[in-house]
Design a protein around this motif. Structure first.
Motif, PDB file in Angstrom:
ATOM      1  N   VAL A   1       5.418  -4.758  -8.876  1.00  0.00           N
ATOM      2  CA  VAL A   1       5.608  -5.998  -9.798  1.00  0.00           C
ATOM      3  C   VAL A   1       5.511  -5.450 -11.359  1.00  0.00           C
ATOM      4  O   VAL A   1       6.985  -5.752 -11.974  1.00  0.00           O
ATOM      5  N   THR A   2       4.575  -5.092 -11.737  1.00  0.00           N
ATOM      6  CA  THR A   2       4.481  -4.885 -13.242  1.00  0.00           C
ATOM      7  C   THR A   2       4.910  -3.233 -13.572  1.00  0.00           C
ATOM      8  O   THR A   2       4.979  -2.943 -14.705  1.00  0.00           O
ATOM      9  N   ARG A   3       4.955  -2.235 -12.522  1.00  0.00           N
ATOM     10  CA  ARG A   3       5.297  -0.937 -12.575  1.00  0.00           C
ATOM     11  C   ARG A   3       4.235  -0.336 -13.564  1.00  0.00           C
ATOM     12  O   ARG A   3       4.359   0.754 -13.911  1.00  0.00           O
ATOM     13  N   ARG A   4       3.078  -0.766 -13.836  1.00  0.00           N
ATOM     14  CA  ARG A   4       2.006  -0.254 -14.399  1.00  0.00           C
ATOM     15  C   ARG A   4       0.986   0.588 -13.402  1.00  0.00           C
ATOM     16  O   ARG A   4       1.104   0.352 -12.129  1.00  0.00           O
ATOM     17  N   ALA A   5       0.427   1.610 -13.810  1.00  0.00           N
ATOM     18  CA  ALA A   5      -0.388   2.546 -12.872  1.00  0.00           C
ATOM     19  C   ALA A   5      -1.428   1.808 -12.054  1.00  0.00           C
ATOM     20  O   ALA A   5      -1.975   0.950 -12.766  1.00  0.00           O
ATOM     21  N   LEU A   6      -1.314   2.027 -10.757  1.00  0.00           N
ATOM     22  CA  LEU A   6      -2.177   1.476  -9.970  1.00  0.00           C
ATOM     23  C   LEU A   6      -2.291   2.382  -8.837  1.00  0.00           C
ATOM     24  O   LEU A   6      -1.609   3.102  -8.422  1.00  0.00           O
ATOM     25  N   THR A   7      -3.753   2.396  -8.347  1.00  0.00           N
ATOM     26  CA  THR A   7      -4.053   3.122  -7.129  1.00  0.00           C
ATOM     27  C   THR A   7      -4.433   2.051  -5.921  1.00  0.00           C
ATOM     28  O   THR A   7      -4.832   0.786  -6.299  1.00  0.00           O
TER      29      THR A   7
ATOM     30  N   VAL B   1       1.052  -1.267   0.042  1.00  0.00           N
ATOM     31  CA  VAL B   1      -0.032   0.121  -0.028  1.00  0.00           C
ATOM     32  C   VAL B   1       1.119   1.114   0.020  1.00  0.00           C
ATOM     33  O   VAL B   1       0.720   2.222  -0.641  1.00  0.00           O
ATOM     34  N   SER B   2       2.058   1.227   0.811  1.00  0.00           N
ATOM     35  CA  SER B   2       2.965   2.191   0.947  1.00  0.00           C
ATOM     36  C   SER B   2       3.671   2.495  -0.458  1.00  0.00           C
ATOM     37  O   SER B   2       3.785   3.749  -0.858  1.00  0.00           O
ATOM     38  N   TRP B   3       3.880   1.409  -1.178  1.00  0.00           N
ATOM     39  CA  TRP B   3       4.738   1.627  -2.425  1.00  0.00           C
ATOM     40  C   TRP B   3       3.831   2.330  -3.234  1.00  0.00           C
ATOM     41  O   TRP B   3       4.109   3.203  -4.229  1.00  0.00           O
ATOM     42  N   ILE B   4       2.496   1.743  -3.579  1.00  0.00           N
ATOM     43  CA  ILE B   4       1.639   2.345  -4.405  1.00  0.00           C
ATOM     44  C   ILE B   4       1.196   3.789  -4.403  1.00  0.00           C
ATOM     45  O   ILE B   4       1.042   4.684  -5.175  1.00  0.00           O
TER      46      ILE B   4
END
Length: 124
Positions: A14-20, A3-6
């Motif tokens: 993992v994928t480095r794709r945009a994520l919230t 959660v803190s990473w995102i």
């Protein structure tokens, strides 16, 4: 840690794709299985779950994240920012560099010993 990473990076670790954080989906099946195991007697529970039941709950730090002990004395800290990731990579490179130097010295000493034994045998 996820959660803190995102929150910090706005992307999947993992994928480095945009994520919230709102896009994360809890694994309810796993949570239900863990709760079921938690309610079983110690004779019937899997050893991993027995350890999980006995270890203290993780304590949140100032950012609200929790470490995971997994049987160790200190919580495991995973890098969650680019700076922490770079510091972890720097430590990994230093350790690898030291290991290479140690093995180089060991190989050199063995080579010298291999050369010295026949030389000393002919002298003595």
């Amino acid at each position: 840690a996820i959660v803190s990473w995102i929150r910090y990076n706005g992307a999947s670790p993992v994928t480095r794709r945009a994520l919230t954080v709102d896009e994360l989906v809890p694994n309810l099946t796993l949570a239900a299985l863990m709760e079921e195991e938690k309610g079983k007697s110690d004779d019937l529970v899997h050893p991993t779950f027995k350890q999980w039941k006995e270890e203290p709950a993780p304590v949140a730090n100032a950012t609200g994240d929790t470490g995971s002990s997994h049987g160790s004395l200190a919580p495991t800290v995973f890098p969650t920012t680019p700076e922490e990731l770079e510091a972890a990579n720097r430590l990994r490179r230093i350790r690898r560099y030291r290991r290479c130097h140690i093995w180089t010295i060991v190989a050199f000493v063995l080579a010298i010993m291999t050369w010295m034994v026949p030389v000393l045998a002919t002298v003595l």
